[in-house]
Scaffold this motif. Structure first.
Motif, mmCIF file in Angstrom:
data_model
loop_
_atom_site.group_PDB
_atom_site.id
_atom_site.type_symbol
_atom_site.label_atom_id
_atom_site.label_comp_id
_atom_site.label_asym_id
_atom_site.label_seq_id
_atom_site.Cartn_x
_atom_site.Cartn_y
_atom_site.Cartn_z
ATOM 1 N N GLY A 255 0.838 -1.194 0.000
ATOM 2 C CA GLY A 255 0.000 0.000 0.000
ATOM 3 C C GLY A 255 0.873 1.245 0.000
ATOM 4 N N ALA A 256 0.312 2.339 -0.431
ATOM 5 C CA ALA A 256 1.085 3.586 -0.500
ATOM 6 C C ALA A 256 0.163 4.772 -0.240
ATOM 7 N N ALA A 257 0.753 5.827 0.289
ATOM 8 C CA ALA A 257 0.025 7.082 0.514
ATOM 9 C C ALA A 257 1.029 8.223 0.427
ATOM 10 N N SER A 258 0.565 9.371 -0.045
ATOM 11 C CA SER A 258 1.472 10.514 -0.192
ATOM 12 C C SER A 258 0.731 11.815 0.067
ATOM 13 N N VAL B 33 4.779 7.433 1.512
ATOM 14 C CA VAL B 33 4.979 6.296 2.418
ATOM 15 C C VAL B 33 4.541 5.032 1.700
ATOM 16 N N ALA B 34 5.428 4.059 1.648
ATOM 17 C CA ALA B 34 5.122 2.767 1.040
ATOM 18 C C ALA B 34 5.193 1.688 2.127
ATOM 19 N N ASP C 55 3.004 12.300 8.828
ATOM 20 C CA ASP C 55 3.669 11.123 8.278
ATOM 21 C C ASP C 55 3.088 9.840 8.875
ATOM 22 N N ALA C 56 2.778 9.884 10.181
ATOM 23 C CA ALA C 56 2.187 8.717 10.834
ATOM 24 C C ALA C 56 0.817 8.391 10.248
ATOM 25 N N LYS C 57 0.057 9.446 9.945
ATOM 26 C CA LYS C 57 -1.266 9.251 9.344
ATOM 27 C C LYS C 57 -1.139 8.585 7.975
ATOM 28 N N LEU C 58 -0.147 9.024 7.200
ATOM 29 C CA LEU C 58 0.096 8.409 5.893
ATOM 30 C C LEU C 58 0.483 6.936 6.053
#
Length: 293
Positions: free
Chosen positions: A7-10, A16-17, A125-128
């Protein structure tokens, strides 16, 4: 169950991967691999994993990349000192001048290290990271669902094999007493004929009744069919259990117990062959269930 999900989020230049890998384990065991500065969210990541998974040795790997945050190069003085000491010792031994140009040392492995950029906004960053972890777990569960369906199909195949062998046992069992009577009558008659005597029908009947009682597997057949029906119901989810792994483990033990009893009771080559076939199917059930949640 084994599986893999990513999963990934930015947001605002930070990406963040997350990769989640799962291998077989009787219980749920979680290992996290987090970058510096993310240790505070480890309990939250573990909580998300426990909410989605019940069994397996799970590894969660988080990687963070941030555009615009320059990484820092540091000098490993201890490593550099070690290289210099070795070079100077060799120079003395070889009668050469010790090297003084540090640029050559800086190109050697481990002398210059790159430190990851510090996170700009830990909360963001933690949320991502949590968002990416959830996506990775969704992908993992999709992977496990496909694998689970394949395993369920193989389990159904082995149950069908058990039913076929059980049908052979059920067909063969009623004739055992009559065959025993015939063989016993022949052997006893041959022995008594030498003494000029005859076998008593009452004595023969009594022995046949004792044998038939010991070799009767009717109850075992009934219980086996009941366990097989319960196994298929649990596999299909008809028993209301979301994770049937432990139920199927228990039923497999009970199926094996009844098969052993049939094997110990019925002294017959054909039944022994059917029992061996059923034992083979049970072993395959056990192998598959080690991977089933």
């Amino acid at each position: 169950m084994t599986g893999f999900g990513a999963g990934a989020a930015s947001s605002d230049g930070t990406s963040v991967a997350v990769e989640v890998r799962s291998v077989n384990n009787r219980f749920l065991k979680i290992q996290t691999r987090l970058p510096d500065g993310f240790s505070e969210i480890e309990p939250k990541i573990e909580a998300v994993v426990r909410d989605r998974l019940n069994r397996g040795a799970v590894t969660v790997s988080v990687r963070v990349e941030t555009a615009g945050r320059a990484s820092r190069l540091t000098l490993a003085a201890d490593v550099l000192d070690g290289y210099r000491a070795d070079a100077e010792a060799y120079a003395v031994k070889a009668g050469l001048a010790a090297p003084t140009d540090l640029s050559a040392y800086l190109r050697l492995p481990g002398v210059v290290r790159e430190e990851a950029a510090a996170p700009g906004d830990p909360a963001a960053d933690a949320k991502l990271a949590l968002h990416a972890t959830k996506d990775a777990l969704n992908a993992l569960n999709d992977f496990r669902a496909r694998e689970g369906e394949a395993m369920a199909e193989e389990l159904r195949s082995q149950i069908a094999t058990l039913r076929n062998h059980l049908g052979a046992v059920e067909e063969r069992a009623p004739g055992l007493a009559e065959e025993f009577r015939s063989k016993l009558h022949g052997r006893v008659s041959a022995l008594l004929a030498q003494a000029g005597a005859e076998v008593s029908p009452a004595d023969l009947t009594r022995e046949v009744i004792v044998y038939a009682d010991k070799a009767d597997v009717t109850e075992e057949i009934v219980r086996l069919r009941t366990h097989l029906d319960a196994f298929e119901a649990a596999l299909a989810g008809d028993d209301g259990v979301d994770s049937p792994g432990r139920t199927l483990d228990f039923l497999t033990q009970e199926i094996n117990r009844e098969i052993n009893t049939v094997g110990s009771k019925a002294n017959d080559a054909d039944l022994a062959g059917a029992v061996v076939g059923m034992k083979g199917a049970v072993e395959k059930l056990r192998e598959i269930l080690q991977n089933l949640e």
